[in-house]
Design a protein around this motif. Structure first.
Motif, PDB file in Angstrom:
ATOM      1  N   SER A  74      48.458  58.597  46.280  1.00 44.97           N
ATOM      2  CA  SER A  74      49.363  58.652  45.250  1.00 44.97           C
ATOM      3  C   SER A  74      49.237  59.217  44.189  1.00 44.97           C
ATOM      4  N   GLU A  75      49.940  60.329  43.825  1.00 44.26           N
ATOM      5  CA  GLU A  75      49.625  61.240  42.745  1.00 44.26           C
ATOM      6  C   GLU A  75      49.776  60.565  41.506  1.00 44.26           C
ATOM      7  N   SER A  76      50.747  59.612  41.302  1.00 43.03           N
ATOM      8  CA  SER A  76      51.323  59.017  40.082  1.00 43.03           C
ATOM      9  C   SER A  76      50.320  57.734  39.802  1.00 43.03           C
ATOM     10  N   ILE A  77      49.453  57.377  40.788  1.00 38.54           N
ATOM     11  CA  ILE A  77      48.615  56.400  40.450  1.00 38.54           C
ATOM     12  C   ILE A  77      47.056  56.785  40.091  1.00 38.54           C
ATOM     13  N   ASN A  78      46.770  56.203  39.062  1.00 43.20           N
ATOM     14  CA  ASN A  78      44.978  56.435  38.761  1.00 43.20           C
ATOM     15  C   ASN A  78      44.256  55.888  39.905  1.00 43.20           C
ATOM     16  N   PRO A  79      43.490  56.830  40.561  1.00 40.40           N
ATOM     17  CA  PRO A  79      42.306  56.525  41.554  1.00 40.40           C
ATOM     18  C   PRO A  79      41.654  55.101  41.276  1.00 40.40           C
ATOM     19  N   GLU A  80      41.476  55.196  39.720  1.00 37.94           N
ATOM     20  CA  GLU A  80      40.781  53.889  39.117  1.00 37.94           C
ATOM     21  C   GLU A  80      41.221  52.646  39.097  1.00 37.94           C
ATOM     22  N   SER A  81      42.671  52.638  39.619  1.00 39.47           N
ATOM     23  CA  SER A  81      43.497  51.520  39.263  1.00 39.47           C
ATOM     24  C   SER A  81      42.937  50.392  40.027  1.00 39.47           C
ATOM     25  N   SER A  82      43.188  49.194  39.468  1.00 36.38           N
ATOM     26  CA  SER A  82      42.928  48.137  40.018  1.00 36.38           C
ATOM     27  C   SER A  82      43.682  47.605  41.310  1.00 36.38           C
ATOM     28  N   ASN A  83      43.064  46.910  42.222  1.00 32.94           N
ATOM     29  CA  ASN A  83      43.732  46.373  43.457  1.00 32.94           C
ATOM     30  C   ASN A  83      44.800  45.578  43.089  1.00 32.94           C
ATOM     31  N   LYS A  84      44.993  44.776  41.762  1.00 32.00           N
ATOM     32  CA  LYS A  84      45.959  44.310  41.366  1.00 32.00           C
ATOM     33  C   LYS A  84      47.294  45.161  41.057  1.00 32.00           C
ATOM     34  N   SER A  85      47.052  46.329  40.606  1.00 34.99           N
ATOM     35  CA  SER A  85      48.054  47.178  40.023  1.00 34.99           C
ATOM     36  C   SER A  85      48.625  47.480  41.458  1.00 34.99           C
ATOM     37  N   ILE A  86      47.949  47.907  42.484  1.00 32.46           N
ATOM     38  CA  ILE A  86      48.662  48.065  43.884  1.00 32.46           C
ATOM     39  C   ILE A  86      49.667  47.018  44.403  1.00 32.46           C
ATOM     40  N   ASP A  87      48.924  45.789  44.263  1.00 32.73           N
ATOM     41  CA  ASP A  87      49.444  44.651  44.778  1.00 32.73           C
ATOM     42  C   ASP A  87      51.090  44.484  43.956  1.00 32.73           C
ATOM     43  N   VAL A  88      51.028  44.811  42.698  1.00 31.19           N
ATOM     44  CA  VAL A  88      52.273  44.460  41.938  1.00 31.19           C
ATOM     45  C   VAL A  88      53.219  45.558  42.599  1.00 31.19           C
ATOM     46  N   ILE A  89      52.868  46.712  42.651  1.00 32.85           N
ATOM     47  CA  ILE A  89      53.774  47.881  43.173  1.00 32.85           C
ATOM     48  C   ILE A  89      54.410  47.276  44.636  1.00 32.85           C
ATOM     49  N   ILE A  90      53.629  47.012  45.410  1.00 33.78           N
ATOM     50  CA  ILE A  90      53.898  46.450  47.000  1.00 33.78           C
ATOM     51  C   ILE A  90      54.968  45.310  46.690  1.00 33.78           C
TER      52      ILE A  90
END
Length: 225
Positions: free
Chosen positions: A180-196
């Motif tokens: 995902s180009e707009s997401i920092n590869p260093e983003s935490s798992n929690k950030s992905i969970d919030v978007i999901i």
């Protein structure tokens, strides 16, 4: 998780690259013998092939030719052979990229990510008939559900279109962040969970009951319908 098939007879190099790529959500299965690698390519599903040319018993160019004829899979040649004719033959036989050794593993990672992005863009993202629930318009960067446009943020669009591109495939949180180009590869798992969670509130009848976006414990998410 992204699955890469490697055919490389330098065991030390293969182990080094495998450990590096695993840190970035890419699992590598290596074979140091080309015939076993060919067998794996024909019987298993991989997202990409990383192929050396100087192999025992069978030249890597022939391996490339055989696999590209039998499977639709992106191929990166990783070789110390710098002859222009080898490069031309490899590309002519179906390779998508040629990376001369030695190289920085970060460059390999970047090339894998770039090639997989291009590959995903070429894939058909919807199925005909009753299964055609989702439709992705890549030009306008919009997703339709039952032909009704979903109101998505940029990150939501990128994640949902990624899940749609490989229905039933389990994406790790790390690979979602990388793809995902707009997401920092260093983003935490929690950030992905919030978007999901936000996506579920927009496509699920009951966000607490997983009908489309399914959690895979300890790994990540997949799309089912």
């Amino acid at each position: 998780m992204i699955e890469v098939l490697m055919i490389e007879d330098d065991i030390e190099l293969a182990e080094f690259l495998s450990e590096f790529l695993l840190q970035h959500g890419i699992h590598v299965t290596n074979y140091d013998e080309p015939y076993t690698g060919l067998s794996a390519a024909n019987t298993q599903n991989y997202d990409l092939l990383l192929l050396d040319l100087t192999l025992p018993n069978l030249d890597g160019l022939e391996v490339c030719r055989r696999i590209s004829k039998q499977k639709h899979i992106p191929i990166i040649i990783s070789s110390a052979r710098s002859d222009v004719e080898d490069k031309i033959k490899a590309l002519d036989y179906g390779a998508d990229d040629y990376l001369p050794k030695p190289y920085d593993p970060k460059e390999l990672l970047a090339r894998i990510q770039s090639l997989l992005r291009r590959s995903h863009k070429k894939e058909e993202v919807s199925e005909p008939g009753d299964a055609n629930i989702f439709r992705v318009d890549k030009d306008s960067r919009e997703v339709y559900m039952h032909e009704k446009k979903l109101d998505l943020t940029r990150a939501e669009y990128e994640i949902l279109s990624l899940l749609i591109s490989k229905k039933g495939y389990v994406f790790s949180r790390e690979s979602i962040a990388i793809e995902s180009e707009s997401i920092n590869p260093e983003s935490s798992n929690k950030s992905i969970d919030v978007i999901i969670g936000r996506l579920r509130s927009k496509i699920e009848k009951n966000p607490k009951q997983q009908q489309y976006i399914i959690s895979v414990r300890g790994i990540g998410y997949k799309l089912e319908y």
